[in-house]
Design a protein around this motif. Structure first.
Motif, short mmCIF file in Angstrom:
data_model
loop_
_atom_site.label_atom_id
_atom_site.label_comp_id
_atom_site.label_asym_id
_atom_site.label_seq_id
_atom_site.Cartn_x
_atom_site.Cartn_y
_atom_site.Cartn_z
N ASP A 54 20.74 -2.43 17.11
CA ASP A 54 20.14 -3.24 16.05
C ASP A 54 19.14 -4.25 16.58
N SER A 55 19.58 -5.04 17.57
CA SER A 55 18.69 -6.11 18.02
C SER A 55 17.48 -5.54 18.75
N ARG A 56 17.68 -4.48 19.55
CA ARG A 56 16.54 -3.92 20.28
C ARG A 56 15.56 -3.25 19.31
N LEU A 57 16.11 -2.61 18.28
CA LEU A 57 15.22 -1.97 17.32
C LEU A 57 14.43 -3.02 16.54
N ASN A 58 15.10 -4.13 16.19
CA ASN A 58 14.37 -5.18 15.49
C ASN A 58 13.27 -5.78 16.36
N ASP A 59 13.55 -5.94 17.67
CA ASP A 59 12.50 -6.43 18.55
C ASP A 59 11.30 -5.50 18.56
N LEU A 60 11.58 -4.19 18.65
CA LEU A 60 10.48 -3.23 18.69
C LEU A 60 9.73 -3.17 17.36
N CYS A 61 10.47 -3.30 16.25
CA CYS A 61 9.80 -3.31 14.95
C CYS A 61 8.81 -4.47 14.88
N ARG A 62 9.24 -5.61 15.41
CA ARG A 62 8.39 -6.81 15.35
C ARG A 62 7.20 -6.68 16.28
N ASP A 63 7.45 -6.12 17.49
CA ASP A 63 6.41 -6.13 18.52
C ASP A 63 5.48 -4.92 18.45
N LEU A 64 5.99 -3.79 17.98
CA LEU A 64 5.22 -2.54 18.09
C LEU A 64 4.93 -1.91 16.73
N LEU A 65 5.95 -1.84 15.88
CA LEU A 65 5.82 -1.02 14.69
C LEU A 65 5.20 -1.74 13.50
N SER A 66 5.21 -3.06 13.52
CA SER A 66 4.61 -3.80 12.40
C SER A 66 3.74 -4.92 12.94
N ASN A 67 2.91 -5.42 12.08
CA ASN A 67 2.12 -6.62 12.38
C ASN A 67 2.72 -7.75 11.55
N PRO A 68 3.53 -8.62 12.19
CA PRO A 68 4.30 -9.60 11.41
C PRO A 68 3.45 -10.60 10.65
N VAL A 69 2.16 -10.68 10.98
CA VAL A 69 1.29 -11.60 10.25
C VAL A 69 1.08 -11.11 8.82
N ILE A 70 0.95 -9.81 8.65
CA ILE A 70 0.62 -9.28 7.32
C ILE A 70 1.65 -8.29 6.80
N GLU A 71 2.65 -7.94 7.60
CA GLU A 71 3.59 -6.90 7.17
C GLU A 71 5.04 -7.35 7.32
N ASP A 72 5.88 -6.84 6.44
CA ASP A 72 7.33 -6.97 6.59
C ASP A 72 7.88 -5.61 7.00
N TYR A 73 9.05 -5.62 7.63
CA TYR A 73 9.69 -4.34 7.94
C TYR A 73 11.15 -4.40 7.51
N GLU A 74 11.69 -3.22 7.30
CA GLU A 74 13.10 -3.10 6.91
C GLU A 74 13.68 -1.91 7.65
N VAL A 75 14.82 -2.11 8.30
CA VAL A 75 15.49 -1.02 9.01
C VAL A 75 16.60 -0.48 8.11
N VAL A 76 16.59 0.82 7.86
CA VAL A 76 17.59 1.46 7.01
C VAL A 76 18.31 2.51 7.83
N LYS A 77 19.67 2.51 7.75
CA LYS A 77 20.42 3.50 8.54
C LYS A 77 20.92 4.64 7.69
#
Lengths: 77, 77
Positions: A54-77
């Motif tokens: 969970d925590s590593r995936l959230n880090d990658l979502c923030r750093d790689l998969l989304s642009n936190p300035v203009i985008e939100d992300y949601e992890v669904v299992k």
């Protein structure tokens, strides 16, 4: 194990792609559409036994998969 | 009423964007990732009382929102 990530533009950010699709939908026979917002959908196949997934995936979502300035992300299992 | 549409590349279609993201995730500290596939996510705000919503939305998904040759779509309510 399959993890799904949704990346969407923040509510306060203009989404011109969504506006174009909304107008196209209105013209193509669905005038009931009020708004469309378009984001990304990622299906990630990952080892079941990944430690701290969970925590590593959230880090990658923030750093790689989304642009936190203009985008939100949601992890669904 | 909010309807969500997921558009994903068909399983048999190469997804170079997904491969690039998979490799980047492996390099950025998550070698447990096997595969990533990337599609589109649409949030559509539509009138509750739209007649024949399902069939008309499916028609538009097929004709406008996806390319049925290489993509599948899924409507989620």
């Amino acid at each position: 194990m399959k993890v799904k990530v949704l990346v969407t533009p923040k509510a306060a950010v203009l989404d011109p792609q969504g506006v174009a699709v909304r107008d196209a939908m209105k013209h193509l026979g669905m005038p009931e559409v009020h708004s469309v917002r378009i984001g990304k959908y990622l299906e990630i196949e990952v080892d079941d036994k990944t430690p701290n997934l969970d925590s590593r995936l959230n880090d990658l979502c923030r750093d790689l998969l989304s642009n936190p300035v203009i985008e939100d992300y949601e992890v669904v299992k």
